[in-house]
Design an enzyme around this catalytic site. Structure first.
Site, short mmCIF file in Angstrom:
data_model
loop_
_atom_site.label_atom_id
_atom_site.label_comp_id
_atom_site.label_asym_id
_atom_site.label_seq_id
_atom_site.Cartn_x
_atom_site.Cartn_y
_atom_site.Cartn_z
N ILE A 3 15.38 42.10 46.08
CA ILE A 3 14.11 41.37 45.73
C ILE A 3 14.14 41.40 43.98
CG2 ILE A 3 12.97 42.26 47.84
CD1 ILE A 3 11.73 44.37 45.95
N LYS A 51 27.02 41.21 41.45
CA LYS A 51 26.36 40.11 42.75
C LYS A 51 25.37 40.67 43.28
CE LYS A 51 31.23 38.77 43.82
NZ LYS A 51 31.79 39.91 42.91
#
Ligand code: U5P
Length: 232
Positions: free
Chosen positions: A79, A75
Protein backbone atom coordinates in the site's frame (compact mmCIF):
# COMPACT_ATOMS: atom_id res chain seq x y z
CA UNK A 1 17.25 5.32 -31.85
CA UNK A 2 20.63 5.42 -33.66
CA UNK A 3 22.97 2.46 -33.14
CA UNK A 4 25.41 3.33 -30.36
CA UNK A 5 29.19 3.35 -30.79
CA UNK A 6 31.15 1.49 -28.08
CA UNK A 7 31.74 4.68 -26.08
CA UNK A 8 28.02 5.42 -26.11
CA UNK A 9 27.01 1.79 -25.59
CA UNK A 10 28.92 1.57 -22.31
CA UNK A 11 26.81 4.49 -21.06
CA UNK A 12 23.72 2.37 -21.66
CA UNK A 13 24.77 -0.44 -19.29
CA UNK A 14 23.75 -0.42 -15.64
CA UNK A 15 25.57 -2.89 -13.39
CA UNK A 16 23.52 -4.78 -10.78
CA UNK A 17 25.55 -5.30 -7.61
CA UNK A 18 23.99 -8.24 -5.76
CA UNK A 19 26.16 -9.85 -3.06
CA UNK A 20 25.63 -13.59 -2.62
CA UNK A 21 27.29 -13.61 0.82
CA UNK A 22 28.34 -11.07 3.41
CA UNK A 23 31.96 -11.27 2.26
CA UNK A 24 30.96 -9.92 -1.16
CA UNK A 25 29.56 -6.65 0.15
CA UNK A 26 32.82 -4.68 0.39
CA UNK A 27 34.07 -6.01 -2.95
CA UNK A 28 30.85 -4.90 -4.66
CA UNK A 29 30.96 -1.50 -2.97
CA UNK A 30 34.50 -1.03 -4.32
CA UNK A 31 33.14 -2.07 -7.69
CA UNK A 32 30.39 0.56 -7.44
CA UNK A 33 32.96 3.32 -7.63
CA UNK A 34 34.84 1.63 -10.50
CA UNK A 35 31.91 0.82 -12.76
CA UNK A 36 30.03 4.06 -12.10
CA UNK A 37 32.74 6.07 -13.76
CA UNK A 38 32.69 3.81 -16.80
CA UNK A 39 29.12 2.63 -17.35
CA UNK A 40 25.65 4.14 -16.98
CA UNK A 41 25.37 3.48 -13.26
CA UNK A 42 24.55 0.86 -10.68
CA UNK A 43 21.54 -0.96 -9.28
CA UNK A 44 21.38 -2.36 -5.76
CA UNK A 45 18.53 -4.12 -4.03
CA UNK A 46 17.44 -6.71 -1.51
CA UNK A 47 20.67 -8.79 -1.47
CA UNK A 48 22.69 -5.65 -0.64
CA UNK A 49 20.15 -4.61 1.99
CA UNK A 50 19.99 -8.09 3.53
CA UNK A 51 23.75 -8.65 3.67
CA UNK A 52 25.10 -5.13 4.09
CA UNK A 53 22.22 -3.32 5.78
CA UNK A 54 20.83 0.07 4.92
CA UNK A 55 24.38 1.47 5.43
CA UNK A 56 25.60 -0.52 2.44
CA UNK A 57 22.78 0.82 0.27
CA UNK A 58 23.61 4.38 1.32
CA UNK A 59 27.32 3.75 0.75
CA UNK A 60 26.70 2.40 -2.77
CA UNK A 61 24.74 5.56 -3.58
CA UNK A 62 27.45 7.75 -2.08
CA UNK A 63 30.30 6.01 -3.93
CA UNK A 64 28.49 6.43 -7.23
CA UNK A 65 27.53 10.07 -6.70
CA UNK A 66 28.21 12.13 -9.79
CA UNK A 67 29.22 9.00 -11.71
CA UNK A 68 25.96 7.69 -13.08
CA UNK A 69 22.46 6.55 -12.30
CA UNK A 70 21.95 5.03 -8.89
CA UNK A 71 18.94 2.74 -8.95
CA UNK A 72 17.39 1.24 -5.82
CA UNK A 73 15.64 -2.02 -6.70
CA UNK A 74 13.44 -3.13 -3.82
CA UNK A 75 10.58 -3.89 -6.23
CA UNK A 76 8.16 -2.28 -3.81
CA UNK A 77 4.67 -3.77 -3.89
CA UNK A 78 2.56 -2.60 -0.98
CA UNK A 79 0.00 0.00 0.00
CA UNK A 80 1.13 3.56 -0.61
CA UNK A 81 1.69 4.28 3.09
CA UNK A 82 4.16 1.41 3.51
CA UNK A 83 5.95 2.15 0.24
CA UNK A 84 6.27 5.75 1.42
CA UNK A 85 7.89 4.64 4.68
CA UNK A 86 10.29 2.34 2.84
CA UNK A 87 11.18 5.01 0.29
CA UNK A 88 11.71 7.67 2.95
CA UNK A 89 14.13 5.51 4.90
CA UNK A 90 15.98 3.77 2.08
CA UNK A 91 15.89 5.74 -1.15
CA UNK A 92 17.79 8.87 -0.12
CA UNK A 93 20.81 9.36 -2.33
CA UNK A 94 19.33 7.29 -5.15
CA UNK A 95 18.26 8.70 -8.50
CA UNK A 96 15.52 6.15 -9.07
CA UNK A 97 13.58 3.48 -7.19
CA UNK A 98 11.76 0.46 -8.61
CA UNK A 99 8.21 -0.63 -7.70
CA UNK A 100 5.74 -3.08 -9.22
CA UNK A 101 3.14 -1.61 -11.59
CA UNK A 102 0.57 -4.22 -10.47
CA UNK A 103 0.10 -2.30 -7.21
CA UNK A 104 -1.99 0.21 -9.14
CA UNK A 105 -2.47 3.95 -8.92
CA UNK A 106 -5.00 4.81 -6.19
CA UNK A 107 -3.60 4.48 -2.68
CA UNK A 108 -0.47 2.92 -4.08
CA UNK A 109 1.84 4.20 -6.77
CA UNK A 110 0.50 7.75 -6.75
CA UNK A 111 1.64 8.08 -3.15
CA UNK A 112 5.02 6.51 -3.82
CA UNK A 113 5.60 8.80 -6.77
CA UNK A 114 4.81 11.85 -4.64
CA UNK A 115 7.23 10.66 -1.96
CA UNK A 116 10.00 10.03 -4.46
CA UNK A 117 9.40 13.43 -6.08
CA UNK A 118 9.93 15.01 -2.67
CA UNK A 119 13.20 13.10 -2.27
CA UNK A 120 14.43 14.04 -5.73
CA UNK A 121 14.23 10.43 -6.93
CA UNK A 122 12.42 9.03 -9.96
CA UNK A 123 10.00 6.15 -10.12
CA UNK A 124 10.56 3.04 -12.24
CA UNK A 125 7.74 0.49 -12.65
CA UNK A 126 8.09 -3.21 -13.41
CA UNK A 127 5.70 -4.08 -16.25
CA UNK A 128 7.28 -7.42 -17.20
CA UNK A 129 10.09 -9.54 -15.80
CA UNK A 130 13.02 -11.43 -17.24
CA UNK A 131 12.41 -14.89 -15.76
CA UNK A 132 10.16 -17.46 -17.49
CA UNK A 133 7.51 -17.16 -14.75
CA UNK A 134 6.73 -13.65 -15.97
CA UNK A 135 4.62 -15.41 -18.63
CA UNK A 136 2.31 -16.87 -15.98
CA UNK A 137 0.68 -13.71 -14.62
CA UNK A 138 2.54 -10.54 -15.55
CA UNK A 139 2.77 -10.92 -19.31
CA UNK A 140 -0.89 -11.84 -19.87
CA UNK A 141 -1.64 -8.60 -17.97
CA UNK A 142 0.89 -6.50 -19.88
CA UNK A 143 -1.73 -4.19 -21.40
CA UNK A 144 -3.21 -3.49 -17.97
CA UNK A 145 0.22 -2.92 -16.46
CA UNK A 146 1.06 -0.53 -19.28
CA UNK A 147 -2.23 1.29 -18.63
CA UNK A 148 -1.16 1.72 -15.00
CA UNK A 149 2.18 3.05 -16.20
CA UNK A 150 0.44 5.50 -18.55
CA UNK A 151 -1.61 6.78 -15.62
CA UNK A 152 1.27 6.99 -13.12
CA UNK A 153 3.69 8.48 -15.66
CA UNK A 154 6.87 7.05 -14.13
CA UNK A 155 10.28 8.14 -15.37
CA UNK A 156 11.07 4.55 -16.33
CA UNK A 157 9.79 1.00 -16.68
CA UNK A 158 11.46 -2.41 -16.41
CA UNK A 159 11.02 -4.82 -19.35
CA UNK A 160 12.91 -8.06 -20.03
CA UNK A 161 16.10 -8.27 -22.10
CA UNK A 162 15.36 -12.01 -22.30
CA UNK A 163 12.28 -11.22 -24.45
CA UNK A 164 13.08 -8.26 -26.69
CA UNK A 165 9.68 -8.60 -28.37
CA UNK A 166 8.08 -7.63 -25.04
CA UNK A 167 10.45 -4.66 -24.80
CA UNK A 168 9.33 -3.62 -28.30
CA UNK A 169 5.66 -3.77 -27.23
CA UNK A 170 6.43 -1.64 -24.21
CA UNK A 171 8.33 0.83 -26.39
CA UNK A 172 5.39 1.07 -28.78
CA UNK A 173 2.98 1.88 -25.95
CA UNK A 174 5.31 4.18 -24.02
CA UNK A 175 7.35 5.95 -26.69
CA UNK A 176 9.05 8.43 -24.37
CA UNK A 177 9.40 6.45 -21.12
CA UNK A 178 12.87 5.22 -20.22
CA UNK A 179 13.10 1.42 -20.50
CA UNK A 180 15.54 -0.51 -18.32
CA UNK A 181 16.07 -4.13 -19.39
CA UNK A 182 17.54 -6.76 -17.07
CA UNK A 183 18.31 -10.36 -17.89
CA UNK A 184 21.46 -9.90 -19.98
CA UNK A 185 24.17 -12.53 -19.61
CA UNK A 186 23.47 -14.90 -16.70
CA UNK A 187 19.77 -15.18 -17.58
CA UNK A 188 20.42 -15.73 -21.27
CA UNK A 189 19.57 -12.32 -22.75
CA UNK A 190 22.10 -11.27 -25.39
CA UNK A 191 23.73 -7.87 -24.90
CA UNK A 192 22.20 -5.45 -27.37
CA UNK A 193 18.92 -7.26 -28.01
CA UNK A 194 16.86 -5.09 -25.66
CA UNK A 195 18.40 -1.87 -26.98
CA UNK A 196 18.70 -2.74 -30.67
CA UNK A 197 15.61 -4.93 -31.17
CA UNK A 198 13.36 -3.66 -28.41
CA UNK A 199 14.20 0.03 -28.17
CA UNK A 200 15.32 -0.06 -24.52
CA UNK A 201 17.41 2.80 -23.16
CA UNK A 202 19.48 0.77 -20.71
CA UNK A 203 20.45 -2.86 -20.25
CA UNK A 204 21.01 -4.09 -16.70
CA UNK A 205 23.80 -6.61 -16.27
CA UNK A 206 24.57 -8.28 -12.96
CA UNK A 207 26.62 -11.45 -12.61
CA UNK A 208 28.19 -11.26 -16.08
CA UNK A 209 30.04 -8.11 -14.98
CA UNK A 210 30.00 -8.17 -11.17
CA UNK A 211 31.11 -11.83 -11.11
CA UNK A 212 34.07 -11.18 -13.37
CA UNK A 213 37.61 -10.87 -11.98
CA UNK A 214 37.95 -7.75 -14.17
CA UNK A 215 34.54 -6.06 -14.05
CA UNK A 216 35.57 -2.97 -16.01
CA UNK A 217 36.81 -5.09 -18.93
CA UNK A 218 33.68 -7.21 -18.71
CA UNK A 219 31.56 -4.05 -18.82
CA UNK A 220 33.45 -2.77 -21.85
CA UNK A 221 33.03 -6.21 -23.43
CA UNK A 222 29.26 -5.97 -23.03
CA UNK A 223 29.33 -2.50 -24.62
CA UNK A 224 31.39 -3.79 -27.58
CA UNK A 225 28.86 -6.56 -28.07
CA UNK A 226 25.96 -4.08 -27.97
CA UNK A 227 27.64 -1.75 -30.47
CA UNK A 228 28.42 -4.67 -32.81
CA UNK A 229 24.90 -6.09 -32.54
CA UNK A 230 23.02 -2.92 -33.36
CA UNK A 231 22.54 -2.69 -37.13
CA UNK A 232 24.13 0.25 -38.92
N1 U5P B 1 15.97 -7.96 -12.32
C1 U5P B 1 15.87 -9.06 -13.13
N2 U5P B 1 14.71 -9.25 -13.82
C2 U5P B 1 13.65 -8.45 -13.70
C3 U5P B 1 13.74 -7.33 -12.86
C4 U5P B 1 14.93 -7.12 -12.19
O1 U5P B 1 16.81 -9.84 -13.28
O2 U5P B 1 12.65 -8.68 -14.36
C5 U5P B 1 17.21 -7.65 -11.58
C6 U5P B 1 17.63 -8.71 -10.59
O3 U5P B 1 17.05 -8.41 -9.34
C7 U5P B 1 19.15 -8.54 -10.59
C8 U5P B 1 19.47 -8.09 -12.00
O4 U5P B 1 19.52 -7.49 -9.71
O5 U5P B 1 18.29 -7.48 -12.49
C9 U5P B 1 19.90 -9.19 -12.94
O6 U5P B 1 21.07 -9.78 -12.50
P1 U5P B 1 21.85 -10.87 -13.38
O7 U5P B 1 20.89 -11.96 -13.68
O8 U5P B 1 22.33 -10.16 -14.61
O9 U5P B 1 22.96 -11.30 -12.47
Amino acid sequence: MDPPAVGEAVKRVIVALDPARRGDVDRLLDMARLVCGVGAGIKVGLPMLALGGSEALAEAARLCKGGGLRVLDLKLADIGYIMRLAAESLSRGFDAAIAHAFVGYEGGLVELKKTLDGLGARLVLVVSMSHPGSREVLDPCLDKLLAVARRVEPWGVVAPATRPEVVARVRETLPTTVILSPGVGAQGGKPGDAICLGGADYEIVGRMVAGSPDPVSALRGVAEYIAARCPE
